[in-house]
Design an enzyme around this catalytic site. Structure first.
Site, mmCIF file in Angstrom:
data_model
loop_
_atom_site.group_PDB
_atom_site.id
_atom_site.type_symbol
_atom_site.label_atom_id
_atom_site.label_comp_id
_atom_site.label_asym_id
_atom_site.label_seq_id
_atom_site.Cartn_x
_atom_site.Cartn_y
_atom_site.Cartn_z
ATOM 1 N N ASN A 9 1.018 -1.216 -0.047
ATOM 2 C CA ASN A 9 -0.053 0.136 0.191
ATOM 3 C C ASN A 9 1.099 1.088 0.006
ATOM 4 O O ASN A 9 1.573 1.107 1.231
ATOM 5 C CB ASN A 9 -0.584 0.204 1.305
ATOM 6 C CG ASN A 9 -1.428 0.683 0.729
ATOM 7 O OD1 ASN A 9 -1.623 2.345 0.089
ATOM 8 N ND2 ASN A 9 -2.929 1.557 2.389
ATOM 9 N N TRP A 10 1.110 1.870 -1.458
ATOM 10 C CA TRP A 10 2.461 2.975 -1.750
ATOM 11 C C TRP A 10 1.592 3.957 -0.661
ATOM 12 O O TRP A 10 1.893 5.023 -0.473
ATOM 13 C CB TRP A 10 2.380 3.556 -3.319
ATOM 14 C CG TRP A 10 3.154 2.105 -3.133
ATOM 15 C CD1 TRP A 10 3.482 0.746 -3.083
ATOM 16 C CD2 TRP A 10 3.447 2.656 -5.121
ATOM 17 N NE1 TRP A 10 3.905 0.303 -3.912
ATOM 18 C CE2 TRP A 10 4.382 0.964 -5.166
ATOM 19 C CE3 TRP A 10 3.256 3.115 -5.679
ATOM 20 C CZ2 TRP A 10 5.088 0.615 -6.128
ATOM 21 C CZ3 TRP A 10 4.442 2.893 -7.223
ATOM 22 C CH2 TRP A 10 5.137 1.790 -7.235
ATOM 23 N N LYS A 11 0.312 4.513 -0.259
ATOM 24 C CA LYS A 11 -0.700 5.209 0.597
ATOM 25 C C LYS A 11 -0.039 6.517 -0.480
ATOM 26 O O LYS A 11 -0.199 6.412 -1.465
ATOM 27 C CB LYS A 11 0.465 5.879 1.669
ATOM 28 C CG LYS A 11 -0.265 4.428 2.714
ATOM 29 C CD LYS A 11 -0.237 4.140 4.327
ATOM 30 C CE LYS A 11 -0.065 3.340 5.162
ATOM 31 N NZ LYS A 11 0.113 2.940 6.102
ATOM 32 N N HIS A 94 -9.558 1.303 4.889
ATOM 33 C CA HIS A 94 -8.009 1.758 5.292
ATOM 34 C C HIS A 94 -8.393 2.549 6.051
ATOM 35 O O HIS A 94 -9.665 3.063 6.391
ATOM 36 C CB HIS A 94 -6.989 2.205 4.050
ATOM 37 C CG HIS A 94 -5.986 2.151 5.352
ATOM 38 N ND1 HIS A 94 -5.126 2.628 5.685
ATOM 39 C CD2 HIS A 94 -4.671 1.187 4.711
ATOM 40 C CE1 HIS A 94 -4.157 2.869 6.473
ATOM 41 N NE2 HIS A 94 -3.909 1.264 5.445
ATOM 42 N N GLU A 96 -6.497 4.789 7.147
ATOM 43 C CA GLU A 96 -6.731 5.982 7.403
ATOM 44 C C GLU A 96 -7.679 6.625 6.487
ATOM 45 O O GLU A 96 -7.873 8.196 6.671
ATOM 46 C CB GLU A 96 -5.258 6.372 6.479
ATOM 47 C CG GLU A 96 -4.848 5.967 7.160
ATOM 48 C CD GLU A 96 -3.269 5.317 6.669
ATOM 49 O OE1 GLU A 96 -3.043 5.929 5.572
ATOM 50 O OE2 GLU A 96 -2.045 4.637 7.559
ATOM 51 N N GLU A 166 -5.681 -5.293 9.649
ATOM 52 C CA GLU A 166 -4.546 -4.346 9.934
ATOM 53 C C GLU A 166 -4.511 -3.226 11.563
ATOM 54 O O GLU A 166 -5.709 -2.774 11.723
ATOM 55 C CB GLU A 166 -4.696 -3.183 9.153
ATOM 56 C CG GLU A 166 -4.310 -3.619 8.246
ATOM 57 C CD GLU A 166 -3.295 -2.471 7.289
ATOM 58 O OE1 GLU A 166 -2.792 -2.708 6.679
ATOM 59 O OE2 GLU A 166 -3.875 -1.030 7.256
ATOM 60 N N GLY A 172 2.560 2.458 11.249
ATOM 61 C CA GLY A 172 3.264 3.001 10.708
ATOM 62 C C GLY A 172 3.811 3.870 12.022
ATOM 63 O O GLY A 172 4.672 4.761 12.038
ATOM 64 N N SER A 212 3.130 -2.071 9.869
ATOM 65 C CA SER A 212 4.883 -2.946 10.455
ATOM 66 C C SER A 212 5.253 -4.043 10.141
ATOM 67 O O SER A 212 5.871 -4.491 10.975
ATOM 68 C CB SER A 212 4.995 -1.579 11.890
ATOM 69 O OG SER A 212 4.775 -0.849 11.920
ATOM 70 N N GLY A 233 2.730 -0.847 4.165
ATOM 71 C CA GLY A 233 3.290 0.395 3.919
ATOM 72 C C GLY A 233 4.795 0.985 3.924
ATOM 73 O O GLY A 233 5.666 0.652 2.933
ATOM 74 N N GLY A 234 5.147 1.796 4.588
ATOM 75 C CA GLY A 234 6.048 1.944 4.211
ATOM 76 C C GLY A 234 7.451 1.186 3.661
ATOM 77 O O GLY A 234 8.349 1.865 3.161
HETATM 78 P P1 13P Z 1 3.123 -0.253 7.539
HETATM 79 O O1 13P Z 1 3.714 -1.294 7.174
HETATM 80 O O2 13P Z 1 3.861 1.232 7.207
HETATM 81 O O3 13P Z 1 3.195 0.164 9.742
HETATM 82 O O4 13P Z 1 1.391 0.563 6.932
HETATM 83 C C1 13P Z 1 1.162 -0.477 6.990
HETATM 84 C C2 13P Z 1 -0.374 0.436 6.341
HETATM 85 O O5 13P Z 1 -1.425 0.506 6.668
HETATM 86 C C3 13P Z 1 -0.967 -0.689 5.027
HETATM 87 O O6 13P Z 1 -2.587 -0.517 4.603
#
Ligand code: 13P
Length: 250
Positions: A9-11, A94, A96, A166, A172, A212, A233-234
Site C-alpha cells: 500500500n503505497w499510500k 483502510h 486512514e 490491520e 506506521g 509495520s 505500508g512503509g
Molecule cells: P505500515 O506497514 O507502514 O505500518 O503500514 C501498514 C498499512 O497501513 C498498510 O495498509
C-alpha cells in the site's frame, strides 16, 4: 491450502514516473515469488504501474473506489474507471480513510459490493485502535467490521475478497502485533466468516496481517497458520524491502 498474498500500500507516495521506476526495480527481485504480489498505488499511477508490470507476476491495485457507477461525486473514481485504468485489486476501508475521510462500516460495505460486482478484487481492511484493544473490544469489533463489509455478498463472492487485519496501533508506528496476537485475531475473523458463509468458504478466504510488517518480522508472522499474507505500508516503498517480504519463504 490458501495461496499467500503480499500487497504493498503505497499510500500517498510516488508520481507516475516514480511508480514506473519502483515497479521496474521490483520486477527482477520478485520474479521467483511463490505468493501473489500486488502494488496498490495512487490512482494517477495505475496506468504507469500497469504498463511497468508487463511481463511480471505483479498485479496492480488502487487504494479506494466509489460505490456509484457514475454521477455527481466530485473527486471520486468508480470501479469501472479504476479497472479500465489497469487495476485488478482495490483496498477498501483502510483505517486512514476511516480516520481522516469519514469512511464508515456502511460505506466500506457499499464500496466493497461495487468493487466485487465490477470484477475487482477487494482488499477490505479491519482492525482496532489501541483504546479498543485495551478495553477488550477487539474480537467484537473485527467481527462486526468484517460482517458488515461483506453484507450483500454471497459465498461465491468471497474468492474476490481479501481481508486485511490491520490493528490501527501497529500502522506506521513500528509497533507490530505479536505473531500470536495477529494469528488469534485473524482466527476470530475467519470464525465469524465461517458462521455466516460456512467453514469451506471461510477456509478459502485469504486474510492478511498489516501494520509495520518488515523484512525482519515477516517470517514469524507468515509461519502462523491463520495469516495468509501482508498489507505493507512503509516497507513497500523500497524495492529491496518489499522484495524481501515477498520472498519471506526463500
Ligand atoms: P505500515 O506497514 O507502514 O505500518 O503500514 C501498514 C498499512 O497501513 C498498510 O495498509
Amino acid at each position: 491450502m490458501r495461496k499467500a498474498i503480499i500487497a504493498g500500500n503505497w499510500k500517498m507516495n510516488k508520481t507516475p514516473d516514480e511508480a514506473k521506476a519502483l515497479v521496474e526495480a521490483l520486477k527482477p527481485l520478485v520474479a521467483g515469488a511463490s505468493c501473489d504480489v500486488v502494488v496498490c498505488v495512487p490512482a494517477v499511477d495505475i496506468a504507469a504501474a500497469k504498463a511497468a508490470v508487463k511481463g511480471s507476476k505483479i498485479k496492480v491495485g488502487a487504494q479506494n473506489v466509489h460505490f456509484a457507477a457514475s454521477g455527481a461525486y466530485t473527486g471520486e473514481l468508480s470501479a469501472d474507471m479504476i479497472k479500465a485504468a489497469g487495476a485488478e485489486y482495490v483496498i477498501i476501508g483502510h483505517s486512514e480513510r476511516r480516520q481522516y475521510f469519514g469512511e464508515t462500516d456502511t460505506t466500506v460495505n457499499q464500496r466493497t459490493v461495487a468493487a466485487v460486482k465490477a470484477g475487482l478484487k477487494a482488499i477490505v481492511c479491519v482492525g482496532e485502535s489501541r483504546a479498543e484493544r485495551e478495553a477488550g473490544y477487539t474480537d467484537a469489533l473485527v467481527e462486526y467490521q468484517t460482517l458488515i463489509a461483506l453484507t450483500g455478498l454471497d459465498k461465491n463472492d468471497l474468492k474476490n475478497i481479501v481481508i486485511a487485519y490491520e490493528p490501527v496501533w501497529a500502522i506506521g508506528t513500528g509497533l507490530v502485533a505479536t505473531d500470536e496476537q495477529a494469528n488469534e485475531t485473524i482466527g476470530v475473523i475467519r470464525a465469524a466468516v465461517a458462521r455466516k458463509y460456512g467453514k469451506a468458504a471461510a477456509g478459502k478466504l485469504r486474510i492478511q496481517y498489516g501494520g509495520s510488517m518488515k523484512p525482519n518480522n515477516v517470517k514469524g508472522l507468515m509461519a502462523q497458520p491463520e495469516i495468509d499474507g501482508g498489507l505493507i505500508g512503509g516497507a513497500s516503498l523500497k524495492a529491496e524491502d518489499f522484495a524481501a517480504i515477498v520472498n519471506y519463504d526463500k
